[in-house]
Write a protein that holds these residues in place. Sequence first.
Motif, short mmCIF file in Angstrom:
data_model
loop_
_atom_site.label_atom_id
_atom_site.label_comp_id
_atom_site.label_asym_id
_atom_site.label_seq_id
_atom_site.Cartn_x
_atom_site.Cartn_y
_atom_site.Cartn_z
N CYS A 1 -106.62 77.60 8.09
CA CYS A 1 -106.73 77.95 9.73
C CYS A 1 -107.40 76.50 10.31
O CYS A 1 -108.48 76.12 10.02
N VAL A 2 -106.72 76.11 11.15
CA VAL A 2 -107.21 74.75 11.73
C VAL A 2 -107.94 74.90 13.04
O VAL A 2 -107.57 75.46 14.01
N ASN A 3 -109.08 74.26 13.11
CA ASN A 3 -109.84 74.38 14.36
C ASN A 3 -109.34 73.33 15.42
O ASN A 3 -108.94 72.30 15.23
N LEU A 4 -109.59 74.19 16.76
CA LEU A 4 -109.10 73.50 18.01
C LEU A 4 -110.24 73.62 18.62
O LEU A 4 -110.77 74.65 19.14
N SER A 5 -111.10 72.61 19.07
CA SER A 5 -112.39 72.61 19.45
C SER A 5 -113.10 71.74 20.39
O SER A 5 -112.53 70.56 20.32
N ILE A 6 -113.94 72.05 21.12
CA ILE A 6 -114.53 71.24 21.82
C ILE A 6 -115.64 70.66 20.71
O ILE A 6 -116.07 71.32 19.82
#
Length: 548
Positions: free
Chosen positions: A456-461
């Motif tokens: 699962c790929v992180n999409l993050s600040i």
Amino acid sequence: MAFTFKSYAPAAKYKTAAAYFSMEFAVDQALKTYSGGLGFLAGSHMRSAYELKQNLVGISILWSFGYYDQDRNEDQSMRAEFRQKHYSFLEDTGLVFPITIHGADVHVKALYLAPEVFGTVPMFFLTTDIAENDYISRTISHHLYDPDAAARVAQSILLGVGGGKLLDLLGRKTDVYHLNEGHGLPLAFYLYEKYGRNLAEVQKRLVFTTHTPELAGNEERPMQLLNDMSFFGAVPEEEVRRVARIENDALNYTLTALRFARKANAVSKVHGTVALEMWGHYEGICPIIPITNSQNGNYWRDPLLATAHKSKDDTALLARKRELKKQLFDIVADQTGNLFDPAVLTIVWARRFAAYKRADLILHHFDRFVQLASDARRPIQMIWSGKPYPKDQGAIDLFNEIIRRTAPLKNCAVLTGYELGLSAALKKGSDVWLNTPRFPREASGTSGMTAAMNACVNLSIADGWIPEFCRDGENGFLIPIAEVSLPESTKDEQEAAALLDVLENTVVPMYYDQPKQFLKVAKTAMKEVEPVFESGRMAREYYEQLYK
């Protein structure tokens, strides 16, 4: 028969005997003694310490009603339920002993969790909910993070003094006492009294982890209340004020722990800088170093995903990921009636509901979100999950508002019951893990680590642990941060737009138009998240950098 504490034989390099005090531990779905990230982190630490055969024991409180059970009202909004828990797998030690709370004896019973039950180091759970106590004393160990100030102070005394006294009654020689957050601070005064009111002797033995820049994680209480509650044991107020350098009528738990400890750690490199900015100008504090939080791979990673990744079998990896998505979507259908599609890009926001974590940031420009979610050719599915503090009406209102706003959208779902089991299902069954805190207020944020372990790929600040890990477009995706000095409303506006830009222009096109590239990003994250963000590394660093 009297209880005899027998630790497993520690490895030679971990002879230093340490005790880890934490208000919450998440070691198994069946043991409801945790609320969120602090407990998840502590549970992973206990598992990795066991795998390394470290000479460590865990000390906590057995919460009769847990944190709370997250249920729904008839209109699907959130309802907190409190149900009493009983655990047959905890061993009665037969140890019942008094501690002083509010000038009176309160009896404490100790229960034991053996290593073989859940694969942790030996652990002890304290309760006052026993026949020897009056009703008020029994309620001290009823609710994790009780909203009543006096009850919270009593809980701190139970953890700190009760835990310290238990170790003495067991006859366990303890070289290092580790306070995981400031909740167990009365331990410092217990040790101060035990070692002849010599601060240097306490500092030889006490270490401390600070977990958050948020006020709620850095308790401060009036000296009058603490004195009345016997927080300092037999130490007179004048001496407390002198040794803890109290200059007003309140005591800050974090600051006091930093003055009584030999050494302390923040929980990421970013947080290390923030913690020094917060506390570094105070006199008499110990050094603060960064030891980045992490999570236990053996517990969190899906074995079939890991095997497929290790063998470089992309077909098997994708097939397993599809199965895991279907398992998650069965939960979604059961709770909400919405049927999700395993072929559709699935985004999850799941963590403790707190204002600074901004669960609704993706909904800030609502029309854009609806257009993105309902795109016929390249749609997304969005899931939210998480537990607000049961007395935080603002967070509960936000949870309910997300339910209300997304109810007409068949590809959105808000789930209840964010505990270990659901957390694992969400991480294993999603494609993108969304993290949207206000920088720099997320000290670590470990949920993205276990997501990365499961393709699962992180999409993050870029806050907390993320700057140590994420390379934009290679092993995750970054949301551009607005100028820190801007008003919060302006930052929210800009970062919400930036989040949708990244989704529309990068993440969604890559998932649908370049699936091999998206898989490459997910596989790179799987490869690189371990061992650096696996808690074996963290447990070793605690011994090497904090305990020795």
